[in-house]
Design a protein around this motif. Sequence first.
Motif, PDB file in Angstrom:
ATOM      1  N   LEU A  11      -0.832  -8.736   8.867  1.00 40.24           N
ATOM      2  CA  LEU A  11       0.051  -9.067   9.825  1.00 40.24           C
ATOM      3  C   LEU A  11       1.208  -9.776   8.796  1.00 40.24           C
ATOM      4  O   LEU A  11       1.081 -10.535   8.026  1.00 40.24           O
ATOM      5  CB  LEU A  11      -0.391 -10.111  10.661  1.00 40.24           C
ATOM      6  N   VAL A  12       2.459  -9.158   9.136  1.00 37.06           N
ATOM      7  CA  VAL A  12       3.607  -9.882   8.378  1.00 37.06           C
ATOM      8  C   VAL A  12       4.943  -9.835   9.497  1.00 37.06           C
ATOM      9  O   VAL A  12       4.837  -9.003  10.206  1.00 37.06           O
ATOM     10  CB  VAL A  12       3.984  -8.952   7.182  1.00 37.06           C
ATOM     11  N   GLY A  16       9.410  -8.897   5.871  1.00 30.77           N
ATOM     12  CA  GLY A  16       8.446  -9.250   4.895  1.00 30.77           C
ATOM     13  C   GLY A  16       8.059  -7.879   4.088  1.00 30.77           C
ATOM     14  O   GLY A  16       8.244  -7.093   4.329  1.00 30.77           O
ATOM     15  N   SER A  17       7.024  -8.221   3.229  1.00 32.55           N
ATOM     16  CA  SER A  17       6.273  -7.160   2.311  1.00 32.55           C
ATOM     17  C   SER A  17       4.853  -7.134   2.214  1.00 32.55           C
ATOM     18  O   SER A  17       4.145  -8.128   2.608  1.00 32.55           O
ATOM     19  CB  SER A  17       6.650  -7.391   1.118  1.00 32.55           C
ATOM     20  N   LEU A  18       4.174  -6.060   2.287  1.00 26.64           N
ATOM     21  CA  LEU A  18       3.057  -5.705   2.283  1.00 26.64           C
ATOM     22  C   LEU A  18       2.493  -4.654   1.340  1.00 26.64           C
ATOM     23  O   LEU A  18       3.616  -3.679   1.060  1.00 26.64           O
ATOM     24  CB  LEU A  18       2.232  -5.314   3.374  1.00 26.64           C
ATOM     25  N   ALA A  19       1.612  -4.657   0.595  1.00 30.77           N
ATOM     26  CA  ALA A  19       0.900  -3.734  -0.493  1.00 30.77           C
ATOM     27  C   ALA A  19      -0.098  -3.090  -0.113  1.00 30.77           C
ATOM     28  O   ALA A  19      -1.084  -3.727   0.410  1.00 30.77           O
ATOM     29  CB  ALA A  19       0.997  -4.061  -1.946  1.00 30.77           C
ATOM     30  N   LEU A  20      -0.349  -1.749   0.087  1.00 28.51           N
ATOM     31  CA  LEU A  20      -1.551  -1.092   0.485  1.00 28.51           C
ATOM     32  C   LEU A  20      -2.150  -0.208  -0.877  1.00 28.51           C
ATOM     33  O   LEU A  20      -1.408   0.261  -1.683  1.00 28.51           O
ATOM     34  CB  LEU A  20      -1.405   0.007   1.683  1.00 28.51           C
ATOM     35  N   SER A  21      -3.411  -0.460  -0.961  1.00 26.35           N
ATOM     36  CA  SER A  21      -3.800   0.170  -2.320  1.00 26.35           C
ATOM     37  C   SER A  21      -4.999   1.386  -1.659  1.00 26.35           C
ATOM     38  O   SER A  21      -5.556   1.035  -0.578  1.00 26.35           O
ATOM     39  CB  SER A  21      -4.727  -0.994  -2.780  1.00 26.35           C
ATOM     40  N   CYS A  22      -5.047   2.360  -2.406  1.00 21.98           N
ATOM     41  CA  CYS A  22      -6.010   3.443  -2.067  1.00 21.98           C
ATOM     42  C   CYS A  22      -6.661   3.741  -3.380  1.00 21.98           C
ATOM     43  O   CYS A  22      -5.985   4.099  -4.457  1.00 21.98           O
ATOM     44  CB  CYS A  22      -5.128   4.658  -1.752  1.00 21.98           C
ATOM     45  N   ALA A  23      -7.967   3.510  -3.690  1.00 18.84           N
ATOM     46  CA  ALA A  23      -8.779   3.772  -4.665  1.00 18.84           C
ATOM     47  C   ALA A  23      -9.766   4.827  -4.368  1.00 18.84           C
ATOM     48  O   ALA A  23     -10.320   5.019  -3.457  1.00 18.84           O
ATOM     49  CB  ALA A  23      -9.631   2.416  -5.133  1.00 18.84           C
ATOM     50  N   ALA A  24     -10.080   5.534  -5.589  1.00 21.60           N
ATOM     51  CA  ALA A  24     -10.892   6.605  -5.480  1.00 21.60           C
ATOM     52  C   ALA A  24     -12.353   6.168  -6.156  1.00 21.60           C
ATOM     53  O   ALA A  24     -12.206   5.732  -6.988  1.00 21.60           O
ATOM     54  CB  ALA A  24     -10.558   7.930  -6.211  1.00 21.60           C
ATOM     55  N   SER A  25     -13.438   6.444  -5.183  1.00 21.13           N
ATOM     56  CA  SER A  25     -14.464   5.993  -5.679  1.00 21.13           C
ATOM     57  C   SER A  25     -15.526   7.161  -6.197  1.00 21.13           C
ATOM     58  O   SER A  25     -15.255   8.365  -5.460  1.00 21.13           O
ATOM     59  CB  SER A  25     -15.385   5.383  -4.677  1.00 21.13           C
ATOM     60  N   TYR A 111      -9.214  14.933   1.825  1.00 20.55           N
ATOM     61  CA  TYR A 111      -9.834  13.773   1.631  1.00 20.55           C
ATOM     62  C   TYR A 111      -8.974  12.459   2.090  1.00 20.55           C
ATOM     63  O   TYR A 111      -7.840  12.443   1.919  1.00 20.55           O
ATOM     64  CB  TYR A 111     -10.057  13.513   0.238  1.00 20.55           C
ATOM     65  N   TRP A 112      -9.627  11.729   3.159  1.00 17.64           N
ATOM     66  CA  TRP A 112      -8.835  10.600   3.758  1.00 17.64           C
ATOM     67  C   TRP A 112      -9.566   9.165   3.652  1.00 17.64           C
ATOM     68  O   TRP A 112     -10.666   9.140   3.384  1.00 17.64           O
ATOM     69  CB  TRP A 112      -8.912  10.993   5.282  1.00 17.64           C
ATOM     70  N   GLY A 113      -8.819   8.424   3.497  1.00 13.35           N
ATOM     71  CA  GLY A 113      -9.309   6.783   3.414  1.00 13.35           C
ATOM     72  C   GLY A 113      -9.629   6.487   5.005  1.00 13.35           C
ATOM     73  O   GLY A 113      -9.477   7.096   5.921  1.00 13.35           O
ATOM     74  N   GLN A 114     -10.231   5.445   5.018  1.00 13.68           N
ATOM     75  CA  GLN A 114     -10.658   4.813   6.219  1.00 13.68           C
ATOM     76  C   GLN A 114      -9.613   4.282   7.330  1.00 13.68           C
ATOM     77  O   GLN A 114      -9.820   3.947   8.580  1.00 13.68           O
ATOM     78  CB  GLN A 114     -11.718   3.751   6.206  1.00 13.68           C
ATOM     79  N   GLY A 115      -8.200   4.130   6.745  1.00  9.49           N
ATOM     80  CA  GLY A 115      -7.280   3.676   7.522  1.00  9.49           C
ATOM     81  C   GLY A 115      -7.191   2.015   7.617  1.00  9.49           C
ATOM     82  O   GLY A 115      -8.083   1.452   7.472  1.00  9.49           O
ATOM     83  N   THR A 116      -6.064   1.489   7.498  1.00  8.98           N
ATOM     84  CA  THR A 116      -5.791   0.150   7.640  1.00  8.98           C
ATOM     85  C   THR A 116      -4.799  -0.147   8.407  1.00  8.98           C
ATOM     86  O   THR A 116      -3.633   0.296   8.445  1.00  8.98           O
ATOM     87  CB  THR A 116      -5.522  -0.466   6.126  1.00  8.98           C
ATOM     88  N   GLN A 117      -4.825  -1.316   9.393  1.00 12.46           N
ATOM     89  CA  GLN A 117      -4.004  -1.640  10.083  1.00 12.46           C
ATOM     90  C   GLN A 117      -2.478  -2.499   9.521  1.00 12.46           C
ATOM     91  O   GLN A 117      -3.063  -3.498   8.621  1.00 12.46           O
ATOM     92  CB  GLN A 117      -4.503  -2.577  11.249  1.00 12.46           C
ATOM     93  N   VAL A 118      -1.372  -2.190   9.825  1.00  6.34           N
ATOM     94  CA  VAL A 118      -0.291  -3.047   9.577  1.00  6.34           C
ATOM     95  C   VAL A 118       0.507  -3.324  10.988  1.00  6.34           C
ATOM     96  O   VAL A 118       0.894  -2.464  11.731  1.00  6.34           O
ATOM     97  CB  VAL A 118       0.579  -2.053   8.605  1.00  6.34           C
ATOM     98  N   THR A 119       0.742  -4.581  10.894  1.00  7.27           N
ATOM     99  CA  THR A 119       1.422  -5.265  12.242  1.00  7.27           C
ATOM    100  C   THR A 119       2.516  -5.946  11.470  1.00  7.27           C
ATOM    101  O   THR A 119       2.568  -6.742  10.950  1.00  7.27           O
ATOM    102  CB  THR A 119       0.587  -5.943  12.976  1.00  7.27           C
ATOM    103  N   VAL A 120       3.783  -5.585  12.075  1.00 11.48           N
ATOM    104  CA  VAL A 120       4.901  -6.156  11.820  1.00 11.48           C
ATOM    105  C   VAL A 120       5.322  -6.937  12.943  1.00 11.48           C
ATOM    106  O   VAL A 120       5.836  -6.115  14.009  1.00 11.48           O
ATOM    107  CB  VAL A 120       5.995  -5.231  11.267  1.00 11.48           C
ATOM    108  N   SER A 121       5.608  -8.125  12.974  1.00 13.34           N
ATOM    109  CA  SER A 121       6.152  -8.856  14.185  1.00 13.34           C
ATOM    110  C   SER A 121       7.469  -9.203  14.051  1.00 13.34           C
ATOM    111  O   SER A 121       8.024  -9.255  13.042  1.00 13.34           O
ATOM    112  CB  SER A 121       5.254 -10.276  14.247  1.00 13.34           C
ATOM    113  N   SER A 122       8.188  -9.153  15.254  1.00 10.77           N
ATOM    114  CA  SER A 122       9.607  -9.428  15.178  1.00 10.77           C
ATOM    115  C   SER A 122      10.130 -10.764  15.393  1.00 10.77           C
ATOM    116  O   SER A 122       9.394 -11.719  15.528  1.00 10.77           O
ATOM    117  CB  SER A 122      10.377  -8.553  16.439  1.00 10.77           C
TER     118      SER A 122
END
Length: 122
Positions: A11-12, A16-25, A111-122
Amino acid sequence: QVQLVQSGGGLVQAGGSLALSCAASERTFVGYAVGWFRQAPAREREFVAAVSWNGGSTYYADSVRGRFTISRDNAKNTVILQMNSLKPEDTAVYYCAAANYVSHYDASYNYWGQGTQVTVSS
């Protein structure tokens, strides 16, 4: 088989700023293009950004160009989506995905990641 593990998000406030990471296992990212997509409630999944297998080419949706940056570090097997100047309309579940070639179409990605929520409040 490439397994993608996402981290980041949250939540931001607007602006604001956020960073998402995607790693291959278990297997390297090298040779795969990587894209980010997002899906907001009651909306179709949409393309956000993509990077070629070597990081030499990047692509962005018009809605995020100039605010988001996609990058990759093949030595660390990681792709980062840096999101700046976030807006409430960026609120969605974000997914990373890997494909044999760069594409704006989610059907191109195997191939897909599991998903991650990004919420931006006003």
